[in-house]
Scaffold this motif. Sequence first.
Motif, PDB file in Angstrom:
ATOM      1  N   GLN A   3     121.106  96.655  -0.687  1.00  0.00           N
ATOM      2  CA  GLN A   3     120.526  96.496   0.633  1.00  0.00           C
ATOM      3  C   GLN A   3     120.992  97.625   1.537  1.00  0.00           C
ATOM      4  N   ASN A   4     120.128  97.999   2.465  1.00  0.00           N
ATOM      5  CA  ASN A   4     120.436  99.144   3.306  1.00  0.00           C
ATOM      6  C   ASN A   4     121.167  98.773   4.581  1.00  0.00           C
ATOM      7  N   GLY A   5     120.902  97.643   5.166  1.00  0.00           N
ATOM      8  CA  GLY A   5     121.301  97.383   6.535  1.00  0.00           C
ATOM      9  C   GLY A   5     122.771  97.457   6.818  1.00  0.00           C
ATOM     10  N   PRO A   6     123.311  98.592   7.298  1.00  0.00           N
ATOM     11  CA  PRO A   6     124.720  98.660   7.661  1.00  0.00           C
ATOM     12  C   PRO A   6     124.968  97.885   8.943  1.00  0.00           C
ATOM     13  N   SER A   7     126.152  97.345   9.073  1.00  0.00           N
ATOM     14  CA  SER A   7     126.516  96.653  10.306  1.00  0.00           C
ATOM     15  C   SER A   7     127.575  97.465  11.029  1.00  0.00           C
ATOM     16  N   ASP A   8     127.785  97.127  12.290  1.00  0.00           N
ATOM     17  CA  ASP A   8     128.770  97.865  13.088  1.00  0.00           C
ATOM     18  C   ASP A   8     130.171  97.720  12.529  1.00  0.00           C
ATOM     19  N   ALA A  76     126.609 101.181  -7.582  1.00  0.00           N
ATOM     20  CA  ALA A  76     125.918 101.415  -6.319  1.00  0.00           C
ATOM     21  C   ALA A  76     125.081 102.683  -6.341  1.00  0.00           C
ATOM     22  N   GLY A  77     125.326 103.560  -7.305  1.00  0.00           N
ATOM     23  CA  GLY A  77     124.529 104.770  -7.465  1.00  0.00           C
ATOM     24  C   GLY A  77     123.431 104.561  -8.484  1.00  0.00           C
ATOM     25  N   GLY A  78     122.202 104.897  -8.111  1.00  0.00           N
ATOM     26  CA  GLY A  78     121.092 104.681  -9.018  1.00  0.00           C
ATOM     27  C   GLY A  78     121.200 105.487 -10.302  1.00  0.00           C
ATOM     28  N   ALA A  79     121.663 106.739 -10.204  1.00  0.00           N
ATOM     29  CA  ALA A  79     121.767 107.586 -11.392  1.00  0.00           C
ATOM     30  C   ALA A  79     122.827 107.063 -12.353  1.00  0.00           C
ATOM     31  N   PHE A  80     123.972 106.631 -11.833  1.00  0.00           N
ATOM     32  CA  PHE A  80     125.002 106.058 -12.695  1.00  0.00           C
ATOM     33  C   PHE A  80     124.503 104.765 -13.339  1.00  0.00           C
ATOM     34  N   ALA A  81     123.849 103.897 -12.554  1.00  0.00           N
ATOM     35  CA  ALA A  81     123.342 102.639 -13.099  1.00  0.00           C
ATOM     36  C   ALA A  81     122.344 102.898 -14.226  1.00  0.00           C
ATOM     37  N   GLU A  82     121.469 103.863 -14.023  1.00  0.00           N
ATOM     38  CA  GLU A  82     120.484 104.188 -15.061  1.00  0.00           C
ATOM     39  C   GLU A  82     121.161 104.738 -16.305  1.00  0.00           C
ATOM     40  N   ALA A  83     122.136 105.633 -16.128  1.00  0.00           N
ATOM     41  CA  ALA A  83     122.832 106.226 -17.272  1.00  0.00           C
ATOM     42  C   ALA A  83     123.587 105.170 -18.081  1.00  0.00           C
ATOM     43  N   ALA A  84     124.092 104.134 -17.396  1.00  0.00           N
ATOM     44  CA  ALA A  84     124.855 103.085 -18.073  1.00  0.00           C
ATOM     45  C   ALA A  84     123.960 101.981 -18.611  1.00  0.00           C
ATOM     46  N   GLY A  85     122.648 102.057 -18.360  1.00  0.00           N
ATOM     47  CA  GLY A  85     121.749 100.976 -18.748  1.00  0.00           C
ATOM     48  C   GLY A  85     122.036  99.707 -17.975  1.00  0.00           C
ATOM     49  N   GLY A  86     122.434  99.882 -16.710  1.00  0.00           N
ATOM     50  CA  GLY A  86     122.875  98.745 -15.905  1.00  0.00           C
ATOM     51  C   GLY A  86     121.974  98.442 -14.722  1.00  0.00           C
ATOM     52  N   ILE A  87     122.553  97.776 -13.752  1.00  0.00           N
ATOM     53  CA  ILE A  87     121.847  97.284 -12.572  1.00  0.00           C
ATOM     54  C   ILE A  87     122.295  98.088 -11.364  1.00  0.00           C
ATOM     55  N   HIS A  88     121.348  98.469 -10.531  1.00  0.00           N
ATOM     56  CA  HIS A  88     121.650  99.209  -9.301  1.00  0.00           C
ATOM     57  C   HIS A  88     121.923  98.199  -8.188  1.00  0.00           C
ATOM     58  N   ALA A  89     123.185  98.036  -7.815  1.00  0.00           N
ATOM     59  CA  ALA A  89     123.565  97.054  -6.803  1.00  0.00           C
ATOM     60  C   ALA A  89     124.929  97.395  -6.240  1.00  0.00           C
TER      61      ALA A  89
END
Length: 280
Positions: A3-8, A76-89
């Motif tokens: 999720q993108n929404g950063p909080s203060d 949390a990084g899309g490229a790492f998640a893809e390389a590991a065959g994992g989930i981007h979260a």
Amino acid sequence: MPQNGPSDSEIFSRTLRRKRRDRAARRYEGFVREHMLEGIHDRLVGVTRSFHDVLDLGSFAGGFDLPGAAITRIDAGGAFAEAAGGIHADEDRHPFPEASFDLVVSVGVLDQINDVPGALALARRALRPDGLFLGAFLGAGTLATLRSVFLAAEGDRPVARFHPQIDVRAAGDLLSRAGFALPVADVDTLTVRYSSMFALLQDLRGMAATNLLPGTPPLTRGALARAAQAFAERAAPDGKTAERFEIVYLTGWAPDASQPQPAKRGSAVASLAEALKGKG
């Protein structure tokens, strides 16, 4: 997807962290994490039980392995998640239901997570009773030399350029707050010698370990040159300067009735005062 929404109240920019991790995936430098993984495996050797369902929480491109186990990886990084065959979260927002795993490992990311108590609580929730959590991250005392030369280079108006760091005592408290039983936190030191400050900065970029604080202005050329000179002046006779990485290890168990329990207050059968009578 994260999720993108950063909080203060968030310390780190989630968007910047994803970008840093995607950049690092193109030229990954994993020697510090490999040292952490060795420490994690050393701790697993002392555990007599077997694990079948494992969560690798902050997986980078992979690296953690356990023969015979099914490993779910998230990053949390899309490229790492893809390389590991994992989930981007994000590690403090992952989607796994209660009691999904009997082992959760987190190697090299807890110091970069906005909600560390929340991430640990989610890890605890994802564990089955008597499941094990093992973590390792860069803690207080890391990059002491680089911090010092940057501080001196910017003079009377230094800018916050380094992450807040968790020391080993606070790490143990965080485990307890998250509901882990038998919590243990300990620390190990890895010292690396560099021919220049820029070689160190290149390694940090490859580790996805550079500044994630939002709105930080870049160093001026003058400040960068002064920092590099101060770093060089700290070199040993062979021209190399030592930098320190303090690695905090965490061990905690999901509570279970089979585990050793502390004695109840007042349950002792003998008084300390009575035992000490007549001594001295």
